[in-house]
Design a protein around this motif. Structure first.
Motif, short mmCIF file in Angstrom:
data_model
loop_
_atom_site.label_atom_id
_atom_site.label_comp_id
_atom_site.label_asym_id
_atom_site.label_seq_id
_atom_site.Cartn_x
_atom_site.Cartn_y
_atom_site.Cartn_z
N ASN A 183 101.30 -41.63 179.80
CA ASN A 183 100.53 -42.86 179.96
C ASN A 183 99.04 -42.61 179.72
OD1 ASN A 183 102.61 -44.67 180.58
ND2 ASN A 183 102.69 -43.96 182.70
N ILE A 184 98.28 -43.69 179.63
CA ILE A 184 96.85 -43.61 179.34
C ILE A 184 96.15 -42.69 180.33
CG2 ILE A 184 96.19 -45.60 180.79
CD1 ILE A 184 94.31 -46.44 178.44
N ASP A 185 95.24 -41.87 179.82
CA ASP A 185 94.41 -41.01 180.66
C ASP A 185 93.24 -41.84 181.17
OD1 ASP A 185 92.78 -39.14 181.83
OD2 ASP A 185 92.58 -37.85 180.06
N PRO A 186 93.22 -42.17 182.47
CA PRO A 186 92.14 -43.04 182.97
C PRO A 186 90.74 -42.48 182.73
CG PRO A 186 93.91 -42.85 184.59
CD PRO A 186 94.19 -41.84 183.51
N LYS A 187 90.63 -41.15 182.70
CA LYS A 187 89.31 -40.52 182.49
C LYS A 187 88.78 -40.78 181.09
CE LYS A 187 90.78 -36.40 183.58
NZ LYS A 187 92.17 -36.72 183.98
N ALA A 188 89.66 -41.12 180.15
CA ALA A 188 89.23 -41.35 178.76
C ALA A 188 88.72 -42.77 178.54
CB ALA A 188 90.38 -41.06 177.81
#
Length: 386
Positions: free
Chosen positions: A105-110
């Motif tokens: 899933n999407i990397d929130p830090k990015a």
């Protein structure tokens, strides 16, 4: 042949479809309204609006939050191409960011690093039914002041620990949630989609837009004791679901708890068998997630050739699929700028394999898949060594 997936459809769905056909109301009508009410109750959403498929659901969701020409939408490349297509149908540009390798899933830090003054929305994907880290995503979204759309095409029946309580995917944590009912999904109507939201305004727009911008629904006109003339105050679309599909969907909802329980049991059997297998890493389920295991995706060791492993399994009568596609690697999206590294997304596509998983799968069939995977790994290593 052991297939990669198999829809669970029976006499109940066939009879429901028959009754809808014989009712004389086969387009969007009373069965659609009942399906929406049933769906909203199960996921815990204020509103549920049925549409023709998840791609049209994503399109309407983007329009509802104000995405238009020249805007940017932050999302993952590591997903089905419908995500980027729906963004571009609004005249906007997808901004691809990388995934977390454990959850796909999407990397929130990015997300924050990808934001610009043109960012209008964030679209996350609950990939293969595994919930995103929504708490982290929403923290970033609040700082940016942009809405969040949840692409839950694969997510029906999954759960997430959010604000201290377990909740179904579909009760919005962001602004809008979009579902697919394609035959590869856990719940199917053949084709079809659903939007859920807590917003009265968004839901009203979905219902207006899905039926050509018509101010009065067919049901309202046909049930009226007086003559009603509809008008068309806005441009809309033909994104309706049929009553035949909705009747099938209502029966599918009745099976859902059984379906999820069996899929989770099969996933646990895979995990127990594969965690000691040399050359393969089973998927990770965080403590705060309960996946429906719409797909079971394993990482292959870097010394293994993905294609040779898949071919050996096909030769043994077992269907597999490669890791989830990346939109930026497809010709249709080749013109989208790629300012951010997508190394984990690319590795996942090229080093992962989806194994068969479906409710009707027997333990013996699953054991056959596990044995074939082990044999395929050994065969691939022998060929590379040779």
């Amino acid at each position: 042949m052991i297939p990669i997936a198999k829809p669970l459809l029976g006499e109940e769905e066939a009879e429901a479809a028959r009754e809808a056909v014989l009712s004389g109301w086969v387009s969007q009508g009373p069965q659609v309204a009942a399906f929406e009410a049933d769906f909203a109750a199960i996921v815990g959403a204020r509103h549920a609006c049925a549409v023709s498929n998840c791609t049209t659901a994503l399109h309407l969701a983007l329009l509802a939050v104000g995405v238009g020409p020249g805007d940017e939408v932050i999302t993952v490349s590591h997903s089905f191409i419908a995500g980027a297509n729906s963004i571009r149908q609004c005249g906007a540009v997808p901004v691809f960011v990388d995934i977390d390798a454990d959850t796909f899933n999407i990397d929130p830090k990015a997300i924050a690093d990808a934001a610009t003054d043109r960012t209008r929305a964030i679209m996350v994907v609950h990939q293969m039914g595994m919930p995103c880290d929504m708490a982290a995503v929403l923290n970033v979204a609040r700082d940016l002041g942009v809405p969040v759309i949840e692409d839950a095409a694969c997510g029906i029946g999954s759960e997430i620990l959010f604000d201290g309580a377990w909740r179904k995917i579909g009760r919005p944590m962001g602004d809008i949630v979009c579902f697919s009912f394609h035959p590869r999904k856990v719940l199917t109507t053949g084709e079809g989609g659903m939007l859920t939201t807590e917003s009265d305004a968004y839901d009203a727009n979905f219902r207006l837009w899905r039926q050509h911008g018509m101010s009065v629904s067919d049901r309202a006109r046909h049930s009226s004791a007086t003559v009603i003339f509809e008008d068309y105050p806005v441009r809309g679309y033909n994104y309706r679901m049929t009553d035949i599909q909705a009747a099938v969907g209502r029966q599918q909802l009745r099976r859902l708890s059984h379906v999820i329980a069996r899929r989770r049991a099969l996933a646990e059997r895979y995990r127990a068998a594969l965690r000691g297998m040399n050359g393969v890493t089973p998927p990770h389920e965080p403590d705060w997630a309960r996946s429906n295991w719409q797909s079971y995706c394993v990482w292959l060791a870097e010394d293994l050739d993905q294609v040779s492993v898949m071919q050996a399994m096909l030769n043994a009568g077992i269907a597999t699929r490669r890791g989830i596609m990346n939109m930026h690697q497809e010709e249709a999206q080749a013109d989208v700028p790629r300012p951010h590294a997508l190394t984990r997304s690319e590795a996942a596509r090229d080093h992962c394999v989806l194994l068969p998983l479906y409710v009707q799968m027997t333990n013996a069939e699953q054991d056959e898949v596990i044995s074939a995977l082990d044999a395929a790994i050994q065969t691939s290593r022998v060929r590379r060594a040779g």
